[in-house]
Motif scaffolding. Structure first.
Motif, short mmCIF file in Angstrom:
data_model
loop_
_atom_site.label_atom_id
_atom_site.label_comp_id
_atom_site.label_asym_id
_atom_site.label_seq_id
_atom_site.Cartn_x
_atom_site.Cartn_y
_atom_site.Cartn_z
N UNK A 1 0.87 -1.18 0.00
CA UNK A 1 0.00 0.00 0.00
C UNK A 1 0.90 1.23 0.00
N UNK A 2 0.71 2.10 -0.99
CA UNK A 2 1.62 3.24 -1.17
C UNK A 2 0.86 4.56 -1.13
N UNK A 3 1.57 5.61 -0.73
CA UNK A 3 1.00 6.95 -0.89
C UNK A 3 1.07 7.30 -2.37
N UNK A 4 0.19 8.17 -2.85
CA UNK A 4 0.24 8.49 -4.29
C UNK A 4 1.40 9.41 -4.65
N UNK A 5 2.11 9.93 -3.66
CA UNK A 5 3.19 10.91 -3.92
C UNK A 5 4.17 10.39 -4.97
N UNK A 6 4.51 11.24 -5.94
CA UNK A 6 5.48 10.79 -6.95
C UNK A 6 6.87 10.63 -6.34
N UNK A 7 7.68 9.82 -6.97
CA UNK A 7 9.07 9.65 -6.53
C UNK A 7 9.95 10.35 -7.56
N UNK A 8 10.79 11.30 -7.11
CA UNK A 8 11.63 12.00 -8.09
C UNK A 8 12.52 11.04 -8.86
N UNK A 9 12.66 11.33 -10.16
CA UNK A 9 13.50 10.49 -11.01
C UNK A 9 14.91 10.39 -10.43
N UNK A 10 15.42 11.50 -9.87
CA UNK A 10 16.79 11.53 -9.34
C UNK A 10 16.96 10.51 -8.21
N UNK A 11 15.91 10.33 -7.41
CA UNK A 11 15.99 9.38 -6.29
C UNK A 11 16.10 7.95 -6.83
N UNK A 12 15.26 7.64 -7.81
CA UNK A 12 15.31 6.29 -8.41
C UNK A 12 16.68 6.08 -9.07
N UNK A 13 17.16 7.14 -9.69
CA UNK A 13 18.47 7.06 -10.36
C UNK A 13 19.57 6.72 -9.35
N UNK A 14 19.53 7.40 -8.18
CA UNK A 14 20.54 7.13 -7.14
C UNK A 14 20.44 5.69 -6.64
N UNK A 15 19.21 5.22 -6.48
CA UNK A 15 19.02 3.84 -6.01
C UNK A 15 19.62 2.86 -7.02
N UNK A 16 19.33 3.11 -8.29
CA UNK A 16 19.83 2.19 -9.32
C UNK A 16 21.35 2.31 -9.47
N UNK A 17 21.86 3.50 -9.20
CA UNK A 17 23.31 3.70 -9.28
C UNK A 17 24.01 2.91 -8.16
N UNK A 18 23.35 2.82 -7.01
CA UNK A 18 23.89 1.99 -5.92
C UNK A 18 23.77 0.51 -6.32
N UNK A 19 22.59 0.17 -6.83
CA UNK A 19 22.30 -1.24 -7.12
C UNK A 19 23.17 -1.81 -8.24
#
Ligand SMILES: Cc1cc2nc3c(=O)[nH]c(=O)nc-3n(C[C@H](O)[C@H](O)[C@H](O)COP(=O)(O)O)c2cc1C
Length: 223
Positions: A15-33
């Protein structure tokens, strides 16, 4: 965040809040991963990140297929679990349905819950992992996908994000391909629903159990 704390804290969020996730945040996560290990450093993952209209179109497409009674046709065939594995699957469903107040015989609420899974649990972002079909006969490549999905989920915690590793969202790969352009030469393997957790959502209270070490670890050569 401490690594041990992150591993112990991670749980599936449905169950998630509808708030968008900034592209930069996903980018940082994938850069770590992308530091994840892989067999012979082959890095067999292809990652497609979807949000907003594209994700909405996939969700709608999935639900259309589901309600039309089309049989899911995932790129990675699913063989039903048996024995203890089936039992654990049933135990999980019982726990989730109890939290969500869904009675076993309530077919319509069960169907509604299933649809939520096909809608990526209404997360604002979905991360779809695919792999080149030339790797079909290389089972180790699937392990590599496993390594990176856990790393993504752990890294996400550092940004206050929750995740649910899922295969429901990609069970109609033709729908996913239509809106993302993932080519026929790639096999969709798994997806991750990701967003800010709604902690008031009942299923997010779920604490899944694990077997004690005694049940699955064999020690050899120790004193
Ligand atoms: C390969 C894989 C596929 C999964 N597919 C689904 C899914 O389709 N739907 C879902 O709700 N959860 C799915 N899960 C989440 C598992 O149910 C969950 O990881 C497990 O119950 C343990 O709970 P936890 O993640 O909260 O620790 C999947 C997890 C993995 C690793």
């Amino acid at each position: 965040m401490d690594i041990v704390e992150a591993i112990r804290l991670r749980k599936s969020i449905r169950g998630f809040k509808p708030d968008p996730v900034p592209k930069e945040v996903i980018r940082e996560i994938l850069d770590i991963a992308r530091c994840s290990p892989s067999s012979l450093n082959t890095q067999p993952w292809d990652i497609t990140v979807v949000t907003r209209e594209v994700l909405d179109n996939i969700k709608k497409g999935n639900i259309k297929m589901l309600t039309a009674g089309v049989e899911p046709n995932p790129d990675v065939p699913f063989k039903p679990y048996e024995g203890i594995y089936k039992q654990r699957q049933v135990d999980l469903a019982i726990q989730i349905f109890r939290l969500m107040g869904i009675a076993k015989e309530d077919k319509s609420k069960r169907a509604e819950w299933m649809q939520k899974g096909f809608r990526f649990y209404d997360a604002p972002v979905a991360i779809i992992l695919s792999m080149d079909k030339s790797l079909d006969e290389t089972p180790l490549a699937r392990l590599d996908i496993g390594a990176i999905i856990q790393t993504i989920c752990l890294a996400a915690l550092n940004y206050g994000l929750g995740t649910c590793i899922e295969d429901q969202g990609i069970m109609f790969p033709e729908v996913v391909r239509k809106f993302t352009g993932i080519p026929e030469s790639k096999r969709t393997i798994i997806n991750i629903a990701i967003g800010y957790p709604d902690w008031d959502f009942p299923a997010n209270e779920l604490e899944t159990k694990r077997e004690p070490l005694e049940n699955f670890v064999t020690w050899c050569g120790f004193a």
